[in-house]
Design a protein around this motif. Structure first.
Motif, mmCIF file in Angstrom:
data_model
loop_
_atom_site.group_PDB
_atom_site.id
_atom_site.type_symbol
_atom_site.label_atom_id
_atom_site.label_comp_id
_atom_site.label_asym_id
_atom_site.label_seq_id
_atom_site.Cartn_x
_atom_site.Cartn_y
_atom_site.Cartn_z
ATOM 1 N N GLY A 157 0.800 -1.226 0.000
ATOM 2 C CA GLY A 157 0.000 0.000 0.000
ATOM 3 C C GLY A 157 0.828 1.269 0.000
ATOM 4 O O GLY A 157 0.274 2.366 0.001
ATOM 5 N N GLU A 158 2.167 1.144 0.027
ATOM 6 C CA GLU A 158 3.021 2.330 -0.066
ATOM 7 C C GLU A 158 3.523 2.472 -1.499
ATOM 8 O O GLU A 158 4.039 1.515 -2.080
ATOM 9 C CB GLU A 158 4.217 2.217 0.883
ATOM 10 C CG GLU A 158 3.899 2.537 2.324
ATOM 11 C CD GLU A 158 5.162 2.737 3.166
ATOM 12 O OE1 GLU A 158 5.179 3.662 3.981
ATOM 13 O OE2 GLU A 158 6.105 1.955 3.025
ATOM 14 N N PHE A 159 3.378 3.668 -2.068
ATOM 15 C CA PHE A 159 3.809 3.939 -3.437
ATOM 16 C C PHE A 159 4.675 5.180 -3.379
ATOM 17 O O PHE A 159 4.167 6.294 -3.362
ATOM 18 C CB PHE A 159 2.599 4.155 -4.341
ATOM 19 C CG PHE A 159 1.611 3.023 -4.281
ATOM 20 C CD1 PHE A 159 1.762 1.894 -5.068
ATOM 21 C CD2 PHE A 159 0.542 3.077 -3.391
ATOM 22 C CE1 PHE A 159 0.863 0.844 -4.985
ATOM 23 C CE2 PHE A 159 -0.370 2.034 -3.306
ATOM 24 C CZ PHE A 159 -0.203 0.903 -4.103
ATOM 25 N N ILE A 160 5.968 4.952 -3.297
ATOM 26 C CA ILE A 160 6.875 6.045 -2.966
ATOM 27 C C ILE A 160 7.934 6.202 -4.041
ATOM 28 O O ILE A 160 8.553 5.228 -4.458
ATOM 29 C CB ILE A 160 7.533 5.763 -1.588
ATOM 30 C CG1 ILE A 160 6.443 5.775 -0.517
ATOM 31 C CG2 ILE A 160 8.629 6.767 -1.280
ATOM 32 C CD1 ILE A 160 6.933 5.458 0.864
ATOM 33 N N GLU A 161 8.137 7.446 -4.494
ATOM 34 C CA GLU A 161 9.210 7.747 -5.437
ATOM 35 C C GLU A 161 10.358 8.427 -4.705
ATOM 36 O O GLU A 161 10.133 9.184 -3.769
ATOM 37 C CB GLU A 161 8.691 8.684 -6.531
ATOM 38 C CG GLU A 161 7.770 8.013 -7.527
ATOM 39 C CD GLU A 161 7.409 8.993 -8.636
ATOM 40 O OE1 GLU A 161 8.151 9.081 -9.632
ATOM 41 O OE2 GLU A 161 6.388 9.681 -8.481
ATOM 42 N N ARG A 162 11.575 8.163 -5.156
ATOM 43 C CA ARG A 162 12.767 8.787 -4.575
ATOM 44 C C ARG A 162 13.257 9.925 -5.454
ATOM 45 O O ARG A 162 13.139 9.870 -6.675
ATOM 46 C CB ARG A 162 13.913 7.769 -4.505
ATOM 47 C CG ARG A 162 13.760 6.710 -3.518
ATOM 48 C CD ARG A 162 14.993 5.839 -3.515
ATOM 49 N NE ARG A 162 15.320 5.353 -4.850
ATOM 50 C CZ ARG A 162 16.103 4.312 -5.094
ATOM 51 N NH1 ARG A 162 16.656 3.653 -4.093
ATOM 52 N NH2 ARG A 162 16.352 3.934 -6.319
ATOM 53 N N HIS A 163 13.887 10.909 -4.814
ATOM 54 C CA HIS A 163 14.477 12.027 -5.545
ATOM 55 C C HIS A 163 15.771 12.422 -4.844
ATOM 56 O O HIS A 163 15.808 12.483 -3.611
ATOM 57 C CB HIS A 163 13.537 13.238 -5.549
ATOM 58 C CG HIS A 163 12.129 12.916 -5.940
ATOM 59 N ND1 HIS A 163 11.705 12.903 -7.248
ATOM 60 C CD2 HIS A 163 11.054 12.557 -5.201
ATOM 61 C CE1 HIS A 163 10.422 12.577 -7.285
ATOM 62 N NE2 HIS A 163 9.996 12.364 -6.056
ATOM 63 N N LEU A 164 16.813 12.682 -5.605
ATOM 64 C CA LEU A 164 18.080 13.164 -5.033
ATOM 65 C C LEU A 164 18.323 14.568 -5.546
ATOM 66 O O LEU A 164 18.348 14.785 -6.771
ATOM 67 C CB LEU A 164 19.234 12.253 -5.473
ATOM 68 C CG LEU A 164 19.454 10.982 -4.655
ATOM 69 C CD1 LEU A 164 20.456 10.070 -5.370
ATOM 70 C CD2 LEU A 164 19.955 11.300 -3.246
ATOM 71 N N VAL A 165 18.493 15.522 -4.623
ATOM 72 C CA VAL A 165 18.737 16.909 -5.052
ATOM 73 C C VAL A 165 19.954 17.462 -4.303
ATOM 74 O O VAL A 165 20.190 17.102 -3.150
ATOM 75 C CB VAL A 165 17.511 17.817 -4.799
ATOM 76 C CG1 VAL A 165 16.275 17.276 -5.512
ATOM 77 C CG2 VAL A 165 17.225 17.958 -3.316
ATOM 78 N N PRO A 166 20.741 18.314 -4.960
ATOM 79 C CA PRO A 166 21.903 18.889 -4.265
ATOM 80 C C PRO A 166 21.461 19.642 -3.012
ATOM 81 O O PRO A 166 20.490 20.410 -3.059
ATOM 82 C CB PRO A 166 22.505 19.856 -5.300
ATOM 83 C CG PRO A 166 21.995 19.377 -6.626
ATOM 84 C CD PRO A 166 20.630 18.805 -6.342
ATOM 85 N N VAL A 167 22.158 19.412 -1.889
ATOM 86 C CA VAL A 167 21.780 20.046 -0.618
ATOM 87 C C VAL A 167 21.713 21.562 -0.779
ATOM 88 O O VAL A 167 20.730 22.196 -0.372
ATOM 89 C CB VAL A 167 22.784 19.665 0.494
ATOM 90 C CG1 VAL A 167 22.531 20.497 1.748
ATOM 91 C CG2 VAL A 167 22.666 18.170 0.811
ATOM 92 N N HIS A 168 22.731 22.132 -1.389
ATOM 93 C CA HIS A 168 22.762 23.597 -1.479
ATOM 94 C C HIS A 168 21.878 24.136 -2.605
ATOM 95 O O HIS A 168 21.747 25.343 -2.761
ATOM 96 C CB HIS A 168 24.209 24.093 -1.600
ATOM 97 C CG HIS A 168 24.923 24.037 -0.278
ATOM 98 N ND1 HIS A 168 26.162 24.586 -0.070
ATOM 99 C CD2 HIS A 168 24.551 23.505 0.917
ATOM 100 C CE1 HIS A 168 26.524 24.382 1.200
ATOM 101 N NE2 HIS A 168 25.572 23.724 1.806
ATOM 102 N N GLY A 169 21.224 23.248 -3.351
ATOM 103 C CA GLY A 169 20.258 23.662 -4.366
ATOM 104 C C GLY A 169 18.833 23.275 -3.997
ATOM 105 O O GLY A 169 17.942 23.268 -4.842
ATOM 106 N N LEU A 170 18.609 22.966 -2.705
ATOM 107 C CA LEU A 170 17.298 22.450 -2.291
ATOM 108 C C LEU A 170 16.160 23.418 -2.605
ATOM 109 O O LEU A 170 15.107 23.032 -3.120
ATOM 110 C CB LEU A 170 17.323 22.099 -0.795
ATOM 111 C CG LEU A 170 16.017 21.567 -0.221
ATOM 112 C CD1 LEU A 170 15.568 20.288 -0.933
ATOM 113 C CD2 LEU A 170 16.157 21.291 1.288
ATOM 114 N N MET A 171 16.385 24.687 -2.306
ATOM 115 C CA MET A 171 15.312 25.678 -2.528
ATOM 116 C C MET A 171 14.857 25.702 -3.986
ATOM 117 O O MET A 171 13.652 25.627 -4.274
ATOM 118 C CB MET A 171 15.833 27.062 -2.130
ATOM 119 C CG MET A 171 14.878 28.178 -2.437
ATOM 120 S SD MET A 171 13.708 28.388 -1.112
ATOM 121 C CE MET A 171 14.374 29.905 -0.464
#
Lengths: 215, 215
Positions: free
Chosen positions: A163-177
């Motif tokens: 029942g969990e449908f989860i996508e992952r995303h990796l983003v640069p820490v200093h580009g989070l905003m």
């Protein structure tokens, strides 16, 4: 495609996961006042939930933050969040929080706790924090976890619950905003706690009015 | 001294400020599922509330963040938070959010909007963010506001509403994390969104696992 089909009022007596409470409290002048509050009914330890601020580091890359998105019926949207989950019975105290965080991280993202998942360094285990305390008793703890992976290590494989449908995303820490603004343009909603972390990163970098921090 | 005297179950039909809802939604496989959700019943515009990340700058000091604390019955504690409040009717869109933020900032802290309150520069007006979207539809916007005051300008005077008992606190932006830990030692609870901003500041400063950001 996930979507809300319909919704209807739910009586407090029929609810299993959430509940309503009238609180009678004394203000600083001694006067009795009433407050309305929503609670989670699933708390088993010293907090409702744990979230994971996971910093993924490969030698040749800048650090990235590991985020997840999933459809959240209360807001009828897919929401970008830090990985998180409810704390199970037996996961009390700092050590329990650490175990809960590593369990949820593994389930939702596949990262952590073994060779394929990366080398783990728990940088911080927070105490209890209040989620929206004007409205609810819901609370959480946060673990900051650094994950080191070789440049050529494959992406770990997630192990979601039924029942969990989860996508992952990796983003640069200093580009989070900027990454969060891009997610919004694509139609995602953004979790307020994650957005506050992004604002904090900008302030730590001496932007957004904190320019004089560098003096 | 504020304290909770007693609390009792509240039926959805009797609640004025919060409510419960059963949501029937379709998951990505097409299966119908049920979710329980708590809502605020006071939404008048495009979001429930606005919070203010207020950076106070005097020429000879490092930038400080303006925080408030107040007793929050749902968690039976005084909570350290960013200044915040519910958005009123007519405060829609970016311009409305800005007005709501300046109104709440003035009421809760006395800072802003005139000569005595400091020179105001609104650095950011966020879009809508989801508060704890696994449990609630509650949401918010955030304004980042820089406030410049002369070194010898007196502290502004707050203008709280009836029934509001709010204390102000000024802490160095880059020392927010340690300040929150100190508040906890004194018995305050900490708002999760504020704590995430503190974690973000640490990450922006290249700490807590983001050390390689400086390469």
């Amino acid at each position: 495609m996930s979507k809300v089909l319909r919704s209807e009022p739910l009586s407090d007596a029929d609810a299993k996961w959430v509940g309503l409470r009238a609180i009678y409290w004394q203000d600083p002048t001694g006067k009795e006042r009433k407050w309305e509050c929503a609670d989670r009914r699933t708390r088993k330890g010293d907090a409702d939930a744990v979230a994971i601020c996971a910093i993924v580091q490969r030698p040749s890359s800048e650090p990235h933050m590991l985020l997840v998105s999933q459809f959240r019926p209360p807001v009828n949207s897919s929401v970008i969040e830090m990985p998180a989950g409810l704390i199970d019975a037996g996961e009390e105290g700092e050590e329990g929080t650490r175990r809960a965080a590593l369990r949820e991280l593994k389930e939702e993202t596949g990262y952590g706790t073994d060779k394929e998942g990366g080398k783990i360094d728990v940088k911080l285990v927070s105490t209890v924090m209040a989620n929206d305390p004007g409205m609810t008793s819901s609370n959480m703890k946060l673990c900051v976890i650094r994950i080191d992976l070789a440049d050529d290590a494959p992406e770990p494989v997630a192990e979601p619950d039924e029942g969990e449908f989860i996508e992952r995303h990796l983003v640069p820490v200093h580009g989070l905003m900027n990454a969060l603004l891009d997610f919004q343009k694509k139609g995602f909603a953004v979790d307020a706690r994650l957005a506050h972390a992004a604002i904090g990163i900008e302030l730590g970098l001496g932007r957004l009015g904190a320019e004089n921090s560098k003096i």
